[in-house]
Design a protein around this motif. Structure first.
Motif, PDB file in Angstrom:
ATOM      1  N   LYS A  14       0.827  -1.209   0.000  1.00 14.19           N
ATOM      2  CA  LYS A  14       0.000   0.000   0.000  1.00 14.19           C
ATOM      3  C   LYS A  14       0.858   1.255   0.000  1.00 14.19           C
ATOM      4  CE  LYS A  14      -4.041  -1.921   2.350  1.00 14.19           C
ATOM      5  NZ  LYS A  14      -4.842  -1.884   3.576  1.00 14.19           N
ATOM      6  N   ARG A  15       1.917   1.263   0.828  1.00 13.91           N
ATOM      7  CA  ARG A  15       2.818   2.423   0.878  1.00 13.91           C
ATOM      8  C   ARG A  15       3.534   2.621  -0.455  1.00 13.91           C
ATOM      9  NH1 ARG A  15       3.795   0.898   6.310  1.00 13.91           N
ATOM     10  NH2 ARG A  15       5.566  -0.375   5.676  1.00 13.91           N
ATOM     11  N   GLN A  16       3.985   1.499  -1.047  1.00 13.11           N
ATOM     12  CA  GLN A  16       4.659   1.596  -2.331  1.00 13.11           C
ATOM     13  C   GLN A  16       3.709   2.123  -3.402  1.00 13.11           C
ATOM     14  OE1 GLN A  16       6.223  -2.321  -3.002  1.00 13.11           O
ATOM     15  NE2 GLN A  16       8.180  -1.870  -1.972  1.00 13.11           N
ATOM     16  N   LEU A  17       2.496   1.629  -3.383  1.00  6.81           N
ATOM     17  CA  LEU A  17       1.507   2.091  -4.343  1.00  6.81           C
ATOM     18  C   LEU A  17       1.200   3.574  -4.136  1.00  6.81           C
ATOM     19  CD1 LEU A  17      -0.385   1.376  -6.657  1.00  6.81           C
ATOM     20  CD2 LEU A  17      -2.103   0.707  -4.985  1.00  6.81           C
ATOM     21  N   GLN A  18       1.096   3.968  -2.875  1.00  8.10           N
ATOM     22  CA  GLN A  18       0.833   5.371  -2.575  1.00  8.10           C
ATOM     23  C   GLN A  18       2.013   6.240  -3.027  1.00  8.10           C
ATOM     24  OE1 GLN A  18       0.269   6.264   1.568  1.00  8.10           O
ATOM     25  NE2 GLN A  18      -0.721   8.223   1.139  1.00  8.10           N
ATOM     26  N   MET A  19       3.234   5.805  -2.755  1.00 13.35           N
ATOM     27  CA  MET A  19       4.418   6.553  -3.178  1.00 13.35           C
ATOM     28  C   MET A  19       4.476   6.647  -4.703  1.00 13.35           C
ATOM     29  SD  MET A  19       7.234   5.170  -0.390  1.00 13.35           S
ATOM     30  CE  MET A  19       8.555   5.368  -1.528  1.00 13.35           C
ATOM     31  N   PHE A  20       4.142   5.536  -5.377  1.00 14.26           N
ATOM     32  CA  PHE A  20       4.106   5.536  -6.839  1.00 14.26           C
ATOM     33  C   PHE A  20       3.068   6.525  -7.340  1.00 14.26           C
ATOM     34  CE2 PHE A  20       2.147   3.933 -10.757  1.00 14.26           C
ATOM     35  CZ  PHE A  20       3.237   3.991 -11.603  1.00 14.26           C
ATOM     36  N   SER A  21       1.895   6.523  -6.720  1.00 12.44           N
ATOM     37  CA  SER A  21       0.824   7.434  -7.132  1.00 12.44           C
ATOM     38  C   SER A  21       1.226   8.894  -6.923  1.00 12.44           C
ATOM     39  CB  SER A  21      -0.465   7.140  -6.361  1.00 12.44           C
ATOM     40  OG  SER A  21      -0.921   5.841  -6.640  1.00 12.44           O
ATOM     41  N   VAL A  22       1.884   9.177  -5.805  1.00 15.67           N
ATOM     42  CA  VAL A  22       2.331  10.544  -5.521  1.00 15.67           C
ATOM     43  C   VAL A  22       3.378  10.969  -6.543  1.00 15.67           C
ATOM     44  CG1 VAL A  22       3.590  11.972  -3.858  1.00 15.67           C
ATOM     45  CG2 VAL A  22       1.742  10.490  -3.079  1.00 15.67           C
ATOM     46  N   ALA A  23       4.327  10.077  -6.831  1.00 13.85           N
ATOM     47  CA  ALA A  23       5.377  10.392  -7.799  1.00 13.85           C
ATOM     48  C   ALA A  23       4.773  10.625  -9.184  1.00 13.85           C
ATOM     49  CB  ALA A  23       6.406   9.271  -7.854  1.00 13.85           C
ATOM     50  N   LYS A  24       3.801   9.796  -9.545  1.00 11.69           N
ATOM     51  CA  LYS A  24       3.145   9.942 -10.843  1.00 11.69           C
ATOM     52  C   LYS A  24       2.397  11.272 -10.909  1.00 11.69           C
ATOM     53  CE  LYS A  24      -0.087   7.648 -13.963  1.00 11.69           C
ATOM     54  NZ  LYS A  24      -0.983   6.512 -14.157  1.00 11.69           N
ATOM     55  N   ALA A  25       1.707  11.623  -9.842  1.00 10.04           N
ATOM     56  CA  ALA A  25       0.981  12.887  -9.799  1.00 10.04           C
ATOM     57  C   ALA A  25       1.937  14.070  -9.906  1.00 10.04           C
ATOM     58  CB  ALA A  25       0.158  12.985  -8.515  1.00 10.04           C
TER      59      ALA A  25
END
Length: 75
Positions: free
Chosen positions: A12-23
């Motif tokens: 979940k944290r990795q996915l959230q970090m990925f989403s933040v980086a993508k944004a």
């Protein structure tokens, strides 16, 4: 069971970090594209202003060039 939960939390944290980086990347790309459009619009507006300010000079030059030249015959 706890190991699965930890793994799920990590994912979940990795996915959230990925989403933040993508944004962030998308926002940066949007900002760059917006800046390019603004610069292009400014350049076009500046060129138009320069052309308009040069027009009166051109008109007077064209009028002078189009006036008939009188020729005199020397006898």
């Amino acid at each position: 069971m706890r190991a699965r939960r930890l793994l799920g939390d990590q994912q979940k944290r990795q996915l959230q970090m990925f989403s933040v980086a993508k944004a962030k990347r998308q926002l940066q790309m949007f900002s760059v594209a917006k800046a390019k459009r603004q610069l292009q619009m400014f350049s076009v507006a500046k060129a138009k202003r320069q052309l308009q300010s040069a027009q009166p000079e051109r008109k007077s030059t064209l009028v002078l060039m189009m006036t008939p030249i009188k020729t005199y015959r020397i006898t």
